[in-house]
Enzyme design. Structure first.
Site, PDB file in Angstrom:
ATOM      1  N   HIS A 206      -3.267   6.132   4.111  1.00 25.09           N
ATOM      2  CA  HIS A 206      -4.292   5.589   3.562  1.00 25.09           C
ATOM      3  C   HIS A 206      -3.814   4.060   4.337  1.00 25.09           C
ATOM      4  O   HIS A 206      -4.117   2.759   4.486  1.00 25.09           O
ATOM      5  CB  HIS A 206      -3.932   5.247   1.390  1.00 25.09           C
ATOM      6  CG  HIS A 206      -5.013   3.969   1.103  1.00 25.09           C
ATOM      7  ND1 HIS A 206      -4.417   3.166   1.022  1.00 25.09           N
ATOM      8  CD2 HIS A 206      -5.940   3.900   0.973  1.00 25.09           C
ATOM      9  CE1 HIS A 206      -5.423   2.283   0.529  1.00 25.09           C
ATOM     10  NE2 HIS A 206      -6.639   3.612   0.175  1.00 25.09           N
TER      11      HIS A 206
ATOM     12  N   SER B  59     -11.490  -0.383  -0.465  1.00 24.97           N
ATOM     13  CA  SER B  59      -9.742  -0.742  -0.174  1.00 24.97           C
ATOM     14  C   SER B  59      -9.944  -0.955   1.667  1.00 24.97           C
ATOM     15  O   SER B  59      -9.147  -1.723   1.777  1.00 24.97           O
ATOM     16  CB  SER B  59      -9.433   1.550   0.231  1.00 24.97           C
ATOM     17  OG  SER B  59      -8.668   1.142  -1.203  1.00 24.97           O
TER      18      SER B  59
ATOM     19  N   ASP C 189       0.171  -1.281   0.520  1.00 27.45           N
ATOM     20  CA  ASP C 189       0.163   0.042  -0.068  1.00 27.45           C
ATOM     21  C   ASP C 189       0.849   1.394   0.372  1.00 27.45           C
ATOM     22  O   ASP C 189       1.407   1.173  -0.427  1.00 27.45           O
ATOM     23  CB  ASP C 189      -1.519   0.415   1.150  1.00 27.45           C
ATOM     24  CG  ASP C 189      -2.444   0.717   0.822  1.00 27.45           C
ATOM     25  OD1 ASP C 189      -2.412   1.748   0.731  1.00 27.45           O
ATOM     26  OD2 ASP C 189      -3.412  -0.313   1.128  1.00 27.45           O
TER      27      ASP C 189
END
Length: 544
Positions: A158, A418, A122
């Site tokens: 994220h 996600s 990620d």
């Protein structure tokens, strides 16, 4: 005889024309790139071509090019610094995560996910205190940050939120949030970032992550006269349950991270390299990829997609469970809402390679499909993807976040496929911990078979796949397929009708002739009756 000769000439002429056309097309096809010729075997875009193992790249263990930081990293918000988010997210209750963890602890006599390693590919993962000492450095494919181990800077915010859903374990008993597998180990690989861009100021190749001069950091290099642009919002912090708390910044459009997006870091090739390296070095049992590449479906496959396809097949064959987000519909990634699901408008990688990847769609708090979740025949299962609560990714934060700043001071809830994917990756870790002899295919099969199947043929559809995951069932249900017995398939109840005759027009001709004859007879009868009535003498007028 003349008619037969004419037919023979026509047939020979047609054959010659077809032969010439095929020969012309064959000569044209030579100039087309090899990868563009690999059309799906069944003629449908939803099916990728066969795996080309020659495309499997070696792991360089470094960025594909030199990148420089273009935006400030996620930071603590100035709003509500003293607010502690204690609310338990709805998805945690919906999936009965607490009960699932109790089942694993009782069965193993240890923690929930102990000994299982989950790779998070990620934007990196921040060293948050609620990951304790279970966060490990995996690799750096963007830029080597100052003073941090490879993969342990999350400038975007994220990857830390994804990792939190998988394995966070709060040390505050009043906090309701907890990761799905809070005793599992997270191995972080920073593979992409929207806060970095290609550095075109020099042709110097990117330095190896094992050493060399760092190419960037949260702050400009010492002595630099150029400050980094500020982040787009107030930054991450401890959000409140009613939405009035802190959030994360920069914004995350529908919670997604797109590979090969112009002006950002992250390519399909480096993704393939990481997957290959994880398999070679046996660095993880489960891989979570909440990153996607979205493009229009046109019947072809790009070289980068071939590399990822070869890599996921390689890793799956090595016994690794591969989980990926199904993708978020945006202006640049249109929803697959066409009539024929097998001819999608949009292809999403890695989910496209469903033979080796368990892709995850998102549901909302109503239990329905989240509107942003991309549909497709490759969707495997679904999990909660809205109103997300997870670790605050800001540096030096020790709390949670439930908001993100999309632009300026505009805050919105954290959402996206996600964040549905890590629920499934966490469940895979729990299943691995309880069923230690179960291989990767067996783990995926257990998750699929125990999901809440939709009311669709075969128990799956293109919205939630085999259904919303059911962690308790996945950890307790006995599956016939695991003991060598296939589940019984009910015999179809066929209607007792005569066989269809699709090759003869005689029945239709007879039916039409009978109908036409009946109409003619009816018309004649009406004509005769009318004639008789007209020829009959009128009745005499009554006398007064």
């Amino acid at each position: 005889m003349s008619a037969g000769r004419r037919f023979g000439v026509t047939r020979r002429t047609t054959t010659a024309l077809l032969t010439g056309t095929i020969g012309f097309l064959s000569s044209v096809a030579v100039a087309v790139p090899v990868w563009a010729q690999q059309a799906p075997a069944d003629g449908y875009y939803a099916t990728p071509p066969p795996v080309d193992s020659s495309k499997l790249p070696a792991d360089s263990r470094q960025p594909d090019k030199k990148y420089k930081q273009s935006k400030g990293c996620v930071q603590r918000s100035t709003l509500g610094q003293n607010i502690v988010l204690k609310t338990r997210p709805w998805g945690q209750d919906y999936l009965q995560i607490d009960k699932a963890q109790e089942i694993v602890r009782a069965a193993t006599g240890g923690g929930a996910g102990t000994g299982v390693k989950v790779a998070v590919v990620d934007t990196g993962v921040t060293q948050h205190p609620w990951l304790q000492d279970r966060l490990k450095s995996g690799g750096e494919y963007v830029a080597t940050p100052n003073g941090k181990q490879p993969g342990l800077e999350d400038c975007d915010g994220h990857g830390t939120e994804v990792a939190g859903i998988i394995a966070a374990r709060p040390d505050n008993p009043e906090v309701g949030f907890i990761g799905v597998a809070p005793d599992a180990t997270i191995v972080s690989y920073r593979q992409l970032s929207e806060n970095y861009e290609p550095d075109t100021s020099t042709s110097t190749p990117a330095s190896n992550t094992a050493g060399g001069t760092p190419s960037s950091s949260t702050n400009p290099p010492a002595g630099s006269d150029t400050a980094l642009p500020p982040s787009s919002g107030g930054g991450g912090g401890q959000g409140s349950g009613d939405g009035n708390g802190d959030g994360t910044s920069p914004g995350q459009s529908n919670g997604g991270r797109q590979l090969e997006k112009a002006g950002t870091a992250g390519t399909l090739k480096t993704l393939a390299e990481i997957i290959r390296g994880i398999a070679d070095r046996k660095e993880a049992d489960v891989i979570n990829m909440s990153v996607d590449n979205c493009r229009p479906a046109n019947g072809s496959i790009t070289e980068g997609e071939q590399q990822v396809q070869a890599a996921v097949h390689y890793a799956a064959s090595a016994g690794i469970v591969i989980v990926a987000a199904a993708g978020n519909a945006t202006d640049t990634c249109p929803q697959n809402d066409q009539p024929d699901a097998k001819r999608p408008k949009t292809i999403v990688t890695p989910p496209w390679f469903a033979d080796d990847v368990l892709s995850v769609g998102a549901i909302d708090e109503t239990g329905g499909v989240a509107p942003f979740s991309v549909h497709g025949p490759w969707v495997g299962v679904a999990a909660p993807g809205t109103k997300i609560i997870s670790l605050d990714p800001a540096e030096n934060s020790d709390g949670l976040a439930n908001l993100t700043f999309e632009s300026g001071d505009k805050a919105s809830e954290i959402q996206g496929t996600s964040f549905a994917a890590p629920y499934v990756a966490g469940l895979a870790a729990l299943v691995k911990a309880k069923y230690q002899n179960l291989d990767a295919k067996g783990i995926i099969n257990r998750i699929k078979e125990t999901a809440q199947h939709p009311a669709a043929p075969g128990g799956r559809d293109n919205f939630v796949g085999y259904g919303v995951i059911d962690p308790v069932a996945a950890l307790t249900q006995s599956l016939p397929s695991e003991v060598g017995n296939q589940a019984p398939i009910p015999s179809p109840q066929l209607a007792q009708l005569p066989p269809a005759n699709d090759h003869s027009s005689t029945p239709m001709i007879v039916a039409l002739a009978g109908t036409g004859g009946g109409l003619v007879a009816l018309l004649i009868t009406l004509f005769v009756m009318r004639t008789i009535r007209r020829n009959q003498p009128s009745a005499p007028a009554s006398r007064r």
